[in-house]
Enzyme design. Structure first.
Site, PDB file in Angstrom:
ATOM      1  N   TYR A   1      56.248  47.483  41.747  1.00 59.95           N
ATOM      2  CA  TYR A   1      55.030  47.558  40.862  1.00 59.95           C
ATOM      3  C   TYR A   1      55.419  48.373  39.416  1.00 59.95           C
ATOM      4  O   TYR A   1      55.248  47.817  38.162  1.00 59.95           O
ATOM      5  CB  TYR A   1      53.818  48.099  41.444  1.00 59.95           C
ATOM      6  CG  TYR A   1      52.407  48.389  40.390  1.00 59.95           C
ATOM      7  CD1 TYR A   1      51.896  47.219  39.683  1.00 59.95           C
ATOM      8  CD2 TYR A   1      52.245  49.590  40.363  1.00 59.95           C
ATOM      9  CE1 TYR A   1      50.911  47.390  39.329  1.00 59.95           C
ATOM     10  CE2 TYR A   1      51.119  49.745  39.416  1.00 59.95           C
ATOM     11  CZ  TYR A   1      50.403  48.773  38.891  1.00 59.95           C
ATOM     12  OH  TYR A   1      49.157  48.566  38.070  1.00 59.95           O
TER      13      TYR A   1
ATOM     14  N   THR B   1      42.570  39.602  29.737  1.00 55.76           N
ATOM     15  CA  THR B   1      43.321  39.005  31.064  1.00 55.76           C
ATOM     16  C   THR B   1      42.696  39.558  32.330  1.00 55.76           C
ATOM     17  O   THR B   1      42.573  41.023  32.432  1.00 55.76           O
ATOM     18  CB  THR B   1      44.759  38.960  30.824  1.00 55.76           C
ATOM     19  OG1 THR B   1      45.329  40.163  31.120  1.00 55.76           O
ATOM     20  CG2 THR B   1      45.224  38.379  29.652  1.00 55.76           C
ATOM     21  N   GLY B   2      42.586  38.838  33.119  1.00 55.15           N
ATOM     22  CA  GLY B   2      41.885  39.298  34.549  1.00 55.15           C
ATOM     23  C   GLY B   2      40.659  39.965  34.414  1.00 55.15           C
ATOM     24  O   GLY B   2      40.198  40.740  34.920  1.00 55.15           O
TER      25      GLY B   2
ATOM     26  N   SER C   1      37.203  40.314  37.260  1.00 50.72           N
ATOM     27  CA  SER C   1      36.546  41.205  38.336  1.00 50.72           C
ATOM     28  C   SER C   1      37.354  42.642  37.753  1.00 50.72           C
ATOM     29  O   SER C   1      38.430  42.845  36.887  1.00 50.72           O
ATOM     30  CB  SER C   1      37.333  40.905  39.504  1.00 50.72           C
ATOM     31  OG  SER C   1      38.599  40.892  39.508  1.00 50.72           O
ATOM     32  N   GLY C   2      36.918  43.683  38.469  1.00 48.21           N
ATOM     33  CA  GLY C   2      37.354  45.223  38.220  1.00 48.21           C
ATOM     34  C   GLY C   2      37.565  45.565  36.789  1.00 48.21           C
ATOM     35  O   GLY C   2      36.460  45.365  36.056  1.00 48.21           O
ATOM     36  N   ILE C   3      38.664  46.249  36.362  1.00 46.96           N
ATOM     37  CA  ILE C   3      38.658  46.724  35.107  1.00 46.96           C
ATOM     38  C   ILE C   3      38.567  45.791  33.817  1.00 46.96           C
ATOM     39  O   ILE C   3      37.568  45.948  33.028  1.00 46.96           O
ATOM     40  CB  ILE C   3      40.278  47.525  34.929  1.00 46.96           C
ATOM     41  CG1 ILE C   3      40.288  48.528  35.846  1.00 46.96           C
ATOM     42  CG2 ILE C   3      40.352  48.070  33.534  1.00 46.96           C
ATOM     43  CD1 ILE C   3      41.894  49.234  35.971  1.00 46.96           C
TER      44      ILE C   3
END
Length: 699
Positions: free
Chosen positions: A565, A420-421, A424-426
């Site tokens: 968070y 998931t996600g 981009s990024g990790i």
């Protein structure tokens, strides 16, 4: 000499006349050939002790016939090459331990008849964990078949390699002239070694000698060993202690009984010497350490060799004998204790059968052997002098961890991995790594264009990637996604819950922003949870699956300004711990990665992070790769673990440290509702120093 002849004439006649040689006793032949060319027959020549014995025999004049199965011919050729022997010195005899007369052909029987002065029988099954039937065939039937061949070819002396296991669990000192006194022979290995020796004593009509080696370990000069056995079973435990604790840390262990360890080169040298010494037929020899050490001391010697912590306090295992056997059995049969014991033994590669020998009660008298070795200069080396060679060889050649497939492709090739996600990024870095390793990658995110771009990059690199536009904060979107993935891919092997939202804002600035807590919880916890609940049923049916949750170092450090968070990530961590307890027996693993600060678009609004140490997405992805390969319960930095321990031990002191840091680092302009404005101040040197000291912590 025979027939009243002068000694020299008798010797010449015995060596040249077939008729007289057939009438002469094997003992006469063995003695009369002293110093002359010998002929040997060896079973188990390619085995561990056998290889070393053959090396010793090659130093003498003569020919060595070696029983070799057809399937082991390659090992025999390698043995010849290693020892530098030619076809005249080392001769293969095709046969089989399980067959009558060892399956040796009539032609070879005729070749060997009357020529073999020394018949060494070493072939056997030296394995406590082997099944009873295999041990019966190898140890008992094999010995009987070897005796049958020795009788047929009229071998000079039958040398039988037994074991101290022939004594069973005799309580006390077992002498070399004892045999029938053996006790507790219920274990198949003990029983078959005892019975095979009994066959030699009762049925062998040739002169015989019996050797009972102790627990044979590696070569004292090179450390060479061919398998995991005896003390080697505990080497992984020692290595784990070394990896976990500093070498000066005292630990607690068991004392146990005495472990009689002898190096293989010494065993082979002793057998070779005694076999060629006259007047010892009908004797049994203990090839043992006259002063054996207790198990706790042995493990400490190897712990020193491996630079691991030593057992400072050793509990004598006999102290547990006061607990009635019925109670010990009942406790051991409780499901939690039984499963825990099985898990520990499995993880360290320790066979359960070895545990009953912790309190080994037998000591071995070896005076016959010592008398036979007198003047030979063959000395038993001290374990502490060569233990480092044993450890070094094990760590370089035998450590089971060396043979574990630790490649990413070995874990993900042709498997469905959901990230998931992943645009981009990790998430993107993880998707690229697993796709390059052969996985069928499924990525999801809200941005269709970003997903398409990531998919293009992966496919151009030769990977397989499927994309889905999903809003993970919308539970209906989550359900539709899991349903489509199962319909189109059948099942999911690995789920990486990477997508998340972070908010850096102090509680004082959040009084009227309750939605901050709602939206972080919605995405970071409920969204991830919805996917887990969607994929778990098929994982349960297949009894395999791996769920990796990207959490935060903030859960361990209780980072201020990240209450929303950290709370959402802590909720996911707690769920994973509970779920693992329910699914551990179904082959499903949960891994939590308490990720330190990573330079991704998520932290871009906080400009201070431009000046502090962070991981790159690729470095963060390496932690995910580690999780996939090793399947640990948790991956965290040492600083994160230290913070959690410190908080558990001294919570008030820890609060002071974190409060001081909270006052040192101000809220960002974005947190104060001034998004788009430049930061009022650049980070101070003090702030940068603290951030560097506590690397990876969110401030």
């Amino acid at each position: 000499m025979a027939l009243g002849m002068p000694p020299r004439a008798g010797l010449s006649y015995a060596l040249t006349s077939t008729a007289l040689r057939r009438r002469a006793t094997p003992r006469l032949l063995a003695r009369s050939c002293k110093g002359m060319r010998m002929t040997y027959f060896v079973t188990g020549a390619t085995g561990f002790i056998g290889r070393h014995l053959v090396a010793n025999l090659l130093k003498r004049k003569g020919t060595i016939y070696c029983l070799v199965r057809k399937g082991s011919m390659e090992k025999f050729e390698q043995l010849k090459e290693d020892l530098g022997a030619d076809d005249k010195r080392l001769v293969a005899v095709t046969g089989d331990l399980a067959k009558a007369k060892l399956g040796v052909s009539p032609a070879m029987q005729k070749t060997l008849e009357g020529k073999v002065q020394h018949f060494f029988h070493l072939a056997a099954l030296y394995d406590l964990s082997a099944d009873a039937e295999s041990q019966q065939v190898a140890n008992i039937d094999g010995t009987r078949n070897a005796i049958g061949l020795a009788e047929l070819i009229r071998a000079g002396c039958f040398h039988h390699t037994s074991s101290i296991a022939a004594a069973g669990l005799y309580p006390g000192v077992f002498r070399e002239d004892m045999f029938d006194e053996a006790e507790d022979l219920d274990d198949p290995y003990f029983r078959t070694k005892h019975d095979s020796e009994g066959i030699v004593r009762r049925e062998c009509k040739r002169p015989w000698r019996i050797y009972r080696p102790g627990i044979v370990i590696g070569n004292s000069q090179t450390g060479e060993m061919d398998k995991i056995d005896g003390p080697y079973y505990f080497f992984r435990l020692i290595k784990k202690l070394r990896q976990t604790l500093p070498p000066w840390m005292p630990t607690v262990g068991l004392e146990g009984g005495r472990a009689n360890l002898v190096p293989v080169d010494w065993v082979a040298a002793v057998m070779d010497h005694i076999a060629h010494k006259a007047g010892l037929d009908g004797h049994c020899f203990h090839l043992t350490d006259p002063a054996p050490r207790r198990i706790g001391e042995v493990l400490n010697i190897f712990a020193r060799a491996g630079h691991a912590p030593q057992m400072t306090m050793r509990l004598d295992a006999r102290m547990f004998a006061f607990i009635p056997q019925s109670i010990r059995g009942a406790l051991g049969s409780l499901p939690p204790i039984k499963r825990f014991t099985q898990m520990v033994l499995r993880d360290f590669g320790i066979p359960r059968a070895i545990l009953k020998f912790i309190n080994y009660p037998t000591r071995f008298d070896s005076r016959e052997t010592e008398r036979a070795l007198k003047g030979s200069k063959i000395k038993l080396p001290k374990l502490e002098d060569y233990a480092w060679r044993i450890w070094d060889y094990w760590e370089r050649h035998l450590d089971p961890d060396l043979f574990v497939d630790r490649s990413l492709s070995g874990k993900v090739k042709n498997k469905v991995v959901v990230v998931t996600g992943g645009s981009s990024g990790i998430g993107k870095a993880v998707a690229q790594k697993v796709a390059s390793a052969g996985a069928i990658v499924v990525i999801c995110a809200r941005g269709e264009e970003e997903l398409a771009a990531t998919r293009k990059e992966i496919e151009e690199a030769g990977g397989i990637c499927h994309t889905y536009v999903v809003d993970l904060s919308d539970l209906a979107s989550c359900d539709a996604f899991t349903q489509r993935v199962i319909e189109e891919h059948g099942s999911v092997d690995i789920l990486v819950n990477n997508a998340g939202r972070s908010i850096r804002r102090s509680i004082a600035l959040s009084y009227d922003r309750f939605h901050d807590f709602e939206r972080t919880m919605q995405l970071n916890y409920f969204g991830a949870l919805r996917l887990i609940m969607g994929f778990l049923p098929t994982m349960s049916e297949r009894h395999k699956g791996h769920i990796i949750n990207i959490s935060s170092i903030g859960v361990l450090t209780n980072a201020p300004r990240f209450s929303a968070y950290v709370a959402s990530k802590a909720a996911l961590d707690a769920f994973s711990r509970c779920a693992q307890a329910e699914y551990s027996d179904l082959g499903i693993n949960f891994t939590t990665i308490n990720m330190p600060l990573v330079k991704t678009p998520m932290i871009a609004p906080t400009k201070m992070y431009d000046h502090v140490p962070t991981l790159t997405p690729e470095e963060a992805a390496d932690l995910v790769v580690q999780a996939i390969i090793e399947r640990p319960v948790r991956i965290a930095t040492r600083l994160g673990l230290f913070a959690s321990i410190l908080y558990a031990l001294a919570p008030r002191a820890y609060e002071i440290i974190m409060n001081s840091a909270f006052r040192l680092f101000p809220d960002s302009a974005a947190a104060k509702g001034m998004a788009g404005r430049p930061e009022l101040e650049q980070p101070t040197n003090e702030q940068i120093a603290v951030a560097a000291l506590m690397r990876g912590v969110h401030w």
